[in-house]
Design an enzyme around this catalytic site. Structure first.
Site, PDB file in Angstrom:
ATOM      1  N   HIS A 199     -15.483  25.610  33.248  1.00  0.00           N
ATOM      2  CA  HIS A 199     -16.908  25.550  33.604  1.00  0.00           C
ATOM      3  C   HIS A 199     -17.733  24.748  32.602  1.00  0.00           C
ATOM      4  CE1 HIS A 199     -15.140  29.424  34.929  1.00  0.00           C
ATOM      5  NE2 HIS A 199     -15.720  29.131  36.072  1.00  0.00           N
ATOM      6  N   ASP A 219      20.712  35.207   4.688  1.00  0.00           N
ATOM      7  CA  ASP A 219      22.094  35.034   5.121  1.00  0.00           C
ATOM      8  C   ASP A 219      22.730  33.747   4.618  1.00  0.00           C
ATOM      9  OD1 ASP A 219      24.501  34.866   6.504  1.00  0.00           O
ATOM     10  OD2 ASP A 219      23.680  35.844   8.281  1.00  0.00           O
ATOM     11  N   HIS A 267      26.812  33.413   6.365  1.00  0.00           N
ATOM     12  CA  HIS A 267      27.312  32.720   7.547  1.00  0.00           C
ATOM     13  C   HIS A 267      27.653  31.258   7.288  1.00  0.00           C
ATOM     14  CE1 HIS A 267      23.352  30.817   7.746  1.00  0.00           C
ATOM     15  NE2 HIS A 267      23.758  30.078   8.740  1.00  0.00           N
ATOM     16  N   HIS A 320      28.954  27.102   9.762  1.00  0.00           N
ATOM     17  CA  HIS A 320      28.724  25.678   9.535  1.00  0.00           C
ATOM     18  C   HIS A 320      29.956  24.954   8.996  1.00  0.00           C
ATOM     19  CE1 HIS A 320      24.662  26.481  10.597  1.00  0.00           C
ATOM     20  NE2 HIS A 320      24.441  27.244   9.551  1.00  0.00           N
ATOM     21  N   ASP A 374      23.689  27.401  14.485  1.00  0.00           N
ATOM     22  CA  ASP A 374      22.788  28.545  14.306  1.00  0.00           C
ATOM     23  C   ASP A 374      22.268  29.031  15.650  1.00  0.00           C
ATOM     24  OD1 ASP A 374      22.806  28.883  11.499  1.00  0.00           O
ATOM     25  OD2 ASP A 374      21.394  27.229  11.241  1.00  0.00           O
TER      26      ASP A 374
HETATM   27  S1  FES Z   1     -16.104  27.579  30.666  1.00  0.00           S
HETATM   28 FE1  FES Z   1     -15.383  29.077  32.019  1.00  0.00          FE
HETATM   29  S2  FES Z   1     -13.445  29.506  31.218  1.00  0.00           S
HETATM   30 FE2  FES Z   1     -14.218  28.105  29.816  1.00  0.00          FE
HETATM   31 FE   LIG Z   2      22.704  28.434   9.479  1.00  0.00          FE
END
Ligand code: FES
Ligand SMILES: [Fe+2]
Lengths: 437, 207
Positions: free
Chosen positions: A113, A214, A217, A222, A362
């Site tokens: 709006h 961790d 791992h 890896h 990962d």
């Molecule tokens: S102006 Fe109406 S939702 Fe932002």
């Molecule tokens: Fe990792």
């Protein structure tokens, strides 16, 4: 916060889900929808959360949009060059007033709006203003601003919680470890343009916990990446696999782990040659250069993590109990020559980008852990966080409490903090207690 | 990325596919049009065959063979796509030097491929099933003689383990060049993936 008084949602006592003294955690913390809603209210809303890097804002009007928990936020530099953060939600019907990832603007105009807000969040235009009653005070309908915003060496954090301790205090001893990444260069750091974003079907804590705690791992998950990165092409030497190291655990839930073996340094060759390690020793001290500057991992509670040597800084945005979104930036030192910055950028994207040779493995782990969490039997298992139980000490060298590198210590610390926050009414609930008899 | 609109049947003459040294002609006189159109068709056919072969190699995980299709000075790049205000659209595709999904040389691709061959690349063990579909191919001569610019659209479907599905869709702009054996090599590739947040946990194939 301008909100109607609302009865706080019932909160579950999460204490029974933890026996941290025995290193046991109930798996429902990763999958339960009710706990997830409580987590947004009591863990994310009251905590300091990472937003962006200061170098993303160079002139008034520069903006970047991100999330705090699941809340969309705009981070922007006002005409006074102050960086502020607002809920990215129009005060009229709640539409996002900015739908771009980043850019520059004079105002955020809602396309529903037409309510329009300036870069300090003030409501500056309301179409058909005369239609509103006399009591309508435009000044009261600006964008909802975070309660506190502060920076630590280039990193911007904010919180909705007016009662949160100052950022510096919330980071505590963790700053000593963070400085191994943030303070190598007297001129500080900056981020490379752009952010890696990808989705992962896993609870955000799987990743946050792993980055806190961790190292375990690394050698297994890896293995393929370590193999292609090792000088021989055959995999790292045993002394590197068995590297000594420390893991830091913080009362506020932060955590960091790092090898202390001088050869256990997985940095890019160009970047490695750029650094003057003697200077760094003077600046940061031997313990830091031989510790958190080697390589390693860290999490600032709750969902900001980083890899000091790869230059990856990242947020694990929660997107429901079963899903997260990873947003990862590439951090470089400001004084690096362009070719060094570029080498760091390429190294990070090839190791820890969404196509990275580390990151792929990962992601597979986390999505698999999540996929099995919904079975009744599999989901009822207590998970094992016992490694390194009782190994934490104040070793006189590393600030705060540290334990073995191979430990679940920082994960236990992470969950102790999570449990305590989950069991503590947040400021927004206390307001309600005060307001209502 | 500039979008070129080309009439698919226009008699835009390209260097002959059979005689790569032939200079590109401007709008051919009407009597020569059928020959020029035929050259153009042959070139498109050749490029399509290259892409079909490439897709098959990728879908069969024959990455080392795939590397053979790439020129030694390859640049293989997939920038990040961002949402920008309409007046700042020029910034919507990541610039060189920014964070990218891929920013590769032939050597860095070989490095990634060595990892797949390690037997320990768990994210692809068991391997995913992929299907690369390549379409909308348009080829035009590059300013550099013997080089072509080829645009194509791709859709790559990945199915992993029991029911994981990811779809990567986008377009590619390639610079193709004749290798010493006369075959076409991919010398440059820019991949624009039609996603903002990558809607997958990773990309474990090539596009
Ligand atoms: S102006 Fe109406 S939702 Fe932002
Ligand atoms: Fe990792």
């Amino acid at each position: 916060m301008s909100a109607l008084p609302r009865t706080p949602a019932a909160a579950a006592d999460v204490s029974p889900l933890f026996d941290l003294g025995q290193g046991l955690i109930d798996r429902s913390i990763f999958s339960d929808e009710t706990l997830y809603r409580q987590e947004l209210r009591r863990v994310f809303a009251p905590s300091w959360l990472f937003l962006a890097h200061e170098s993303q804002f160079n002139k008034p009007g520069d903006f970047f949009t991100t999330y705090m928990g699941e809340d969309p936020v705009i981070v922007t530099m006002g005409r006074d060059r102050r960086i502020r953060a607002f809920l990215n939600a129009c005060r009229h019907r709640g539409m996002r007033v900015c739908r771009a990832d980043a850019g520059a603007t004079k105002a955020f105009t809602c396309s529903y709006h037409g309510w329009s807000y300036d870069t300090s969040g003030k409501l500056i235009n309301v179409p058909n203003r005369d239609g509103y009653p006399d009591g309508f005070d435009q000044d009261k309908w600006g964008l909802t601003e975070v309660a506190q915003l502060d920076t630590y060496k280039g990193l911007i954090f904010a919180t909705w919680n007016p009662e949160a301790p100052p950022l510096r205090q919330a980071l505590g001893d963790m700053t000593w470890y963070m400085d191994a990444m943030l303070d190598r260069d007297p001129d500080g750091t900056e981020v490379v343009g752009g952010v890696h974003k990808w989705v992962l079907e896993g609870n955000w804590k799987l990743a946050a916990e792993q980055f806190a705690s961790d190292w375990y791992h690394v050698n297994i998950s890896h293995a393929s990446a370590l193999m292609v990165m090792s000088p021989s092409g055959k995999g790292p030497k045993a002394e590197i696999v068995q590297t000594p190291g420390r893991q830091y655990t913080d009362p506020n839930g932060h955590g960091a782990g790092f090898p202390t073996h001088p050869k256990s340094r997985f940095d890019d060759r160009v970047v490695h040659h750029y650094y003057d390690y003697e200077k760094l020793r003077e600046r940061l001290g031997d313990t830091r250069v031989e510790g958190p500057m080697t390589t390693g991992h860290a999490t600032v509670f709750p969902n900001f993590s980083y890899l000091p040597v790869n230059g990856s800084i990242r947020v694990w945005h929660p997107k429901g109990p079963d899903r997260m979104e990873v947003w990862a930036w590439t951090l470089v030192d400001k004084s690096m020559p362009d070719e060094v910055k570029n080498a760091q950028r390429l190294y990070n994207l090839r190791t820890f980008g969404p196509t990275g040779i580390f990151e792929q493995d990962d992601g597979e782990n986390w999505s698999e852990c999540q996929a099995t969490a919904h079975g009744f039997m599999a989901g009822s298992m207590a998970l094992n966080y016992q490694m390194g139980l009782g190994s934490e000490t104040e070793d006189g060298t590393h600030p705060g409490t540290t334990g073995h590198l191979y430990s679940d210590g920082a994960a236990r610390g992470f969950y102790a903090r999570w449990r305590d926050l989950m069991n503590t009414p947040a400021w927004h609930e206390k307001d309600h207690e005060k307001d209502t008899p | 990325m500039s979008i070129r609109t080309e009439e698919p049947t226009a008699a835009v003459s390209t260097g002959s596919a059979l005689d790569p040294g032939a200079p590109a002609q401007e709008a051919a006189p009407s009597s020569a049009a059928p020959a020029a159109a035929l050259d153009n068709m042959l070139l498109h056919f050749e490029v399509q065959r290259l892409y079909h072969l490439e897709a098959q190699l990728l879908d069969q995980h024959r990455y080392a063979d795939w590397l053979e299709l790439l020129a030694d000075d390859l640049h293989y790049w997939a920038p990040v796509r961002t949402n920008r205000l309409r007046r700042q659209q020029s910034l919507a595709d990541g610039a060189p030097g920014e964070v990218a999904i891929f920013d590769e040389t032939k050597a860095s691709l070989a490095w990634r491929i060595r990892r797949f061959d390690s037997g320990m690349a768990w994210a692809e063990d068991p391997p995913s099933r992929t299907r690369h579909l390549i379409t909308n191919v348009m080829v035009r001569p590059d300013d550099e003689p013997g080089q072509y610019v080829a645009e194509s659209a791709f859709l790559c479907y990945r199915n992993r383990l029991e029911r994981e599905v990811d779809i990567y869709a986008g377009c590619r702009t390639d610079v193709l060049r004749r290798g010493t054996d006369g075959g076409l090599l991919i010398a440059r590739r820019t991949i624009l993936l039609d996603q903002n947040v990558l809607l997958a946990k990773n990309i474990s194939t090539f596009l």
